[in-house]
Write a protein that holds these residues in place. Structure first.
Motif, PDB file in Angstrom:
ATOM      1  N   ALA A  65      15.820   0.346  -5.946  1.00  0.00           N
ATOM      2  CA  ALA A  65      14.981   1.402  -5.380  1.00  0.00           C
ATOM      3  C   ALA A  65      15.835   2.661  -5.370  1.00  0.00           C
ATOM      4  O   ALA A  65      16.986   2.629  -4.928  1.00  0.00           O
ATOM      5  CB  ALA A  65      14.542   1.052  -3.960  1.00  0.00           C
ATOM      6  N   TRP A  67      15.657   6.662  -4.081  1.00  0.00           N
ATOM      7  CA  TRP A  67      14.869   7.445  -3.145  1.00  0.00           C
ATOM      8  C   TRP A  67      15.624   8.688  -2.692  1.00  0.00           C
ATOM      9  O   TRP A  67      16.823   8.809  -2.902  1.00  0.00           O
ATOM     10  CB  TRP A  67      14.471   6.580  -1.949  1.00  0.00           C
ATOM     11  N   TYR A  81      10.950   9.598   0.152  1.00  0.00           N
ATOM     12  CA  TYR A  81      10.128   9.548  -1.040  1.00  0.00           C
ATOM     13  C   TYR A  81      10.794   8.568  -1.998  1.00  0.00           C
ATOM     14  O   TYR A  81      11.948   8.757  -2.395  1.00  0.00           O
ATOM     15  CB  TYR A  81       9.954  10.906  -1.719  1.00  0.00           C
ATOM     16  N   LEU A  82      10.087   7.522  -2.330  1.00  0.00           N
ATOM     17  CA  LEU A  82      10.581   6.488  -3.233  1.00  0.00           C
ATOM     18  C   LEU A  82      10.274   6.916  -4.660  1.00  0.00           C
ATOM     19  O   LEU A  82       9.124   6.911  -5.083  1.00  0.00           O
ATOM     20  CB  LEU A  82       9.906   5.156  -2.900  1.00  0.00           C
ATOM     21  N   GLU A  83      11.287   7.310  -5.383  1.00  0.00           N
ATOM     22  CA  GLU A  83      11.108   7.767  -6.761  1.00  0.00           C
ATOM     23  C   GLU A  83      10.867   6.600  -7.707  1.00  0.00           C
ATOM     24  O   GLU A  83       9.979   6.652  -8.541  1.00  0.00           O
ATOM     25  CB  GLU A  83      12.332   8.573  -7.215  1.00  0.00           C
ATOM     26  N   ASP A  84      11.682   5.565  -7.576  1.00  0.00           N
ATOM     27  CA  ASP A  84      11.565   4.399  -8.451  1.00  0.00           C
ATOM     28  C   ASP A  84      11.748   3.117  -7.655  1.00  0.00           C
ATOM     29  O   ASP A  84      12.674   3.007  -6.846  1.00  0.00           O
ATOM     30  CB  ASP A  84      12.637   4.410  -9.548  1.00  0.00           C
ATOM     31  N   GLU A 117       6.776   7.263   1.244  1.00  0.00           N
ATOM     32  CA  GLU A 117       5.763   7.602   0.260  1.00  0.00           C
ATOM     33  C   GLU A 117       6.270   7.357  -1.154  1.00  0.00           C
ATOM     34  O   GLU A 117       7.472   7.399  -1.397  1.00  0.00           O
ATOM     35  CB  GLU A 117       5.381   9.084   0.369  1.00  0.00           C
ATOM     36  N   TRP A 118       5.325   7.142  -2.072  1.00  0.00           N
ATOM     37  CA  TRP A 118       5.643   6.988  -3.485  1.00  0.00           C
ATOM     38  C   TRP A 118       4.380   7.197  -4.287  1.00  0.00           C
ATOM     39  O   TRP A 118       3.282   7.268  -3.735  1.00  0.00           O
ATOM     40  CB  TRP A 118       6.257   5.620  -3.766  1.00  0.00           C
ATOM     41  N   SER A 119       4.518   7.259  -5.584  1.00  0.00           N
ATOM     42  CA  SER A 119       3.388   7.352  -6.501  1.00  0.00           C
ATOM     43  C   SER A 119       3.343   6.095  -7.351  1.00  0.00           C
ATOM     44  O   SER A 119       4.378   5.475  -7.608  1.00  0.00           O
ATOM     45  CB  SER A 119       3.535   8.569  -7.426  1.00  0.00           C
ATOM     46  N   TYR A 131       1.373  -3.250  -3.210  1.00  0.00           N
ATOM     47  CA  TYR A 131       1.546  -2.225  -2.174  1.00  0.00           C
ATOM     48  C   TYR A 131       0.466  -2.340  -1.107  1.00  0.00           C
ATOM     49  O   TYR A 131       0.743  -2.235   0.092  1.00  0.00           O
ATOM     50  CB  TYR A 131       1.519  -0.826  -2.784  1.00  0.00           C
TER      51      TYR A 131
END
Length: 161
Positions: A65, A67, A81-84, A117-119, A131
């Motif tokens: 992860a 972030w 914010y979780l980027e990956d 949060e993440w996308s 999720y």
């Protein structure tokens, strides 16, 4: 086993990022170098953080992860914010993804952060189901926008001197 990344993990993080980009059908966009990752994670002013998921038996990295902190002006506190988030296909279903998210939730709780949060890509239904099984919900009414490459440079060129 979840642990914070160390500088020795940079090569495996780089490899995992490229595996994730390939899974997301965007390998051509994954241009980050190991040197850039080292600077971002372990340089004088770290801009991001990473955790490694390791196989409980062998200790081999099977996921990660990456972030960084964001800030909510409405809540007045930081969030993550979780980027990956990526777990290798051979290690999926063993709880590594949940363990990584649990670690980030723990960081939020202990530091007083109010958001994680993440996308996720709309087509990635296995991840969406995962999720949502944890209680995460999509943010309706918001669309992500991004400026990169030439449009970003063109806008920057309009800055008054």
């Amino acid at each position: 086993m979840i642990r914070p990344a160390t500088p020795a993990d940079i090569p495996v993080i780089h490899t995992l990022i490229r595996e994730l980009a390939e899974y997301e059908k965007a390998l051509h966009e994954a241009r980050a170098t190991e040197a850039q990752l080292h600077e971002a994670l372990f340089g004088e002013h770290p801009a991001a953080f990473a955790h490694i998921a390791a196989d409980d038996t062998t200790g081999d990295p099977v996921g990660f992860a990456l972030w960084f902190l964001n800030f909510s002006t409405w809540r007045g506190v930081h969030g993550i914010y979780l980027e990956d988030l990526y777990v290798r296909p051979t290690a999926r279903g063993a709880g590594h993804g949940k363990a990584l998210l649990t670690e980030l939730a723990h960081i939020c709780a202990t530091r007083g952060y109010e958001r994680l949060e993440w996308s996720v890509l709309n087509w990635n239904t296995p991840s969406i189901a995962f999720y949502e099984s944890l209680g995460a919900r999509p943010q309706d009414g918001w669309t992500v926008y991004r400026l990169t490459d030439e449009p970003l440079r063109a806008l920057a060129d309009h800055r008054p001197s």
